[in-house]
Design an enzyme around this catalytic site. Structure first.
Site, mmCIF file in Angstrom:
data_model
loop_
_atom_site.group_PDB
_atom_site.id
_atom_site.type_symbol
_atom_site.label_atom_id
_atom_site.label_comp_id
_atom_site.label_asym_id
_atom_site.label_seq_id
_atom_site.Cartn_x
_atom_site.Cartn_y
_atom_site.Cartn_z
ATOM 1 N N THR A 33 -4.603 20.105 1.329
ATOM 2 C CA THR A 33 -5.028 18.739 1.030
ATOM 3 C C THR A 33 -5.199 17.957 2.332
ATOM 4 O OG1 THR A 33 -4.585 16.836 -0.404
ATOM 5 C CG2 THR A 33 -2.678 17.826 0.673
ATOM 6 N N ASN A 34 -5.207 16.635 2.270
ATOM 7 C CA ASN A 34 -5.414 15.785 3.446
ATOM 8 C C ASN A 34 -4.567 14.524 3.312
ATOM 9 O OD1 ASN A 34 -7.062 13.687 1.997
ATOM 10 N ND2 ASN A 34 -8.275 15.518 1.586
ATOM 11 N N ARG A 35 -4.680 13.625 4.269
ATOM 12 C CA ARG A 35 -3.776 12.470 4.339
ATOM 13 C C ARG A 35 -4.199 11.284 3.477
ATOM 14 N NH1 ARG A 35 -0.018 13.133 8.319
ATOM 15 N NH2 ARG A 35 -0.551 14.558 10.017
ATOM 16 N N SER A 36 -5.219 11.419 2.663
ATOM 17 C CA SER A 36 -5.663 10.272 1.872
ATOM 18 C C SER A 36 -4.577 9.786 0.912
ATOM 19 C CB SER A 36 -6.895 10.670 1.052
ATOM 20 O OG SER A 36 -7.197 9.645 0.142
#
Ligand code: CTP
Ligand code: CA
Length: 228
Positions: A33-36
């Site tokens: 995933t990512n930091r959003s």
């Protein structure tokens, strides 16, 4: 005497917003995933509702509460997000693509938990590109106004300008996520709004809700939408 409520600029419009970071499963217990945080997209959905729109929010993983009066459709992966956006795109007047969509997914998702190899050898993950949802939809839009986001850590304007043109967007919201208080996770943001053939417009550093209002006010001005 009949009291009329003041007309809101997005009354009668259907607004489709995506938010949050997608999760690409490696196995039943792990994902990429990512930091959003989803905060910017949720702020846009709430602001659009307050401006009178009928709002559908396609939400990848976040820890946020559904904004009042907004229909929330949860999704996990980029592929699920794409399917949901495709389903709702035709009927919408405005698409705001704030989700942080994974650019890659694992070539295969293991049905069982991936075990450590006995010999402690390195593990290589093979990833394949996901569909660029925004590009796909913007190129086949009919009446919809399409807004994209760009998260950049360098060459903000040049990179963002390229995204605006190559994805055939009506408006691109560019974030320099390397700056403090900007982009992922926080409650504030500072963005530059890019439109074809117009000078870029950079906002102050302000709350994500205020940025959301600025984006939607710009859309209303550009489209000339009146309450319906
Ligand atoms: N986006 C999308 N589908 C993808 C990847 C991105 O719809 N598979 C959308 C995002 O929601 C965002 C815009 O495209 O509105 C730009 O995302 P960004 O990650 O900044 O740009 P990319 O085009 O993915 O390019 P890069 O990550 O290489 O900068
Ligand atoms: Ca990307």
């Amino acid at each position: 005497q009949i009291q009329r409520t003041p007309s809101l600029p997005l009354t009668g419009r259907r607004v489709l917003v995506t938010a949050g970071g997608t999760r690409e499963a490696l196995d039943p217990v792990r994902y990429i995933t990512n930091r959003s945080s989803g905060k910017m997209g949720y702020a846009v959905a709430a602001a659009a509702r307050t401006m009178g729109a009928q709002v559908t929010l396609i939400s990848a993983a976040t820890h946020l509460r559904a904004p009042a009066g907004v229909q929330v459709l949860p999704v996990a992966s980029a592929a699920e997000l794409r399917d949901a956006v495709v389903t709702h795109f035709e009927a919408c007047d405005l698409l705001v693509m704030a989700a942080a969509v994974s650019d890659y997914r694992p070539v295969q998702t293991n049905q069982q938990k991936i075990k450590k190899p006995q010999d402690h050898a390195d593990l290589t993950l093979q990833l394949t590109e996901t569909t660029d949802i925004l590009k796909e939809l913007a190129t086949r839009k009919t009446h919809q106004y399409v807004v994209g986001f760009a998260a950049e850590t360098q060459n903000l304007l040049a990179n963002a300008q390229h995204k605006l043109t190559s994805k055939r967007l009506d408006l691109l919201v560019a974030n320099d996520v390397s700056q403090p208080g900007v982009g992922f996770n926080g409650d504030t943001n500072q963005v530059t709004l890019l439109r074809p053939d117009q000078a870029p417009l950079t906002t102050a550093l302000m709350s994500k809700r205020a940025v959301a209002n600025q984006i939607l006010t710009t859309v209303v001005a550009e489209t000339g939408w009146q309450p319906q």
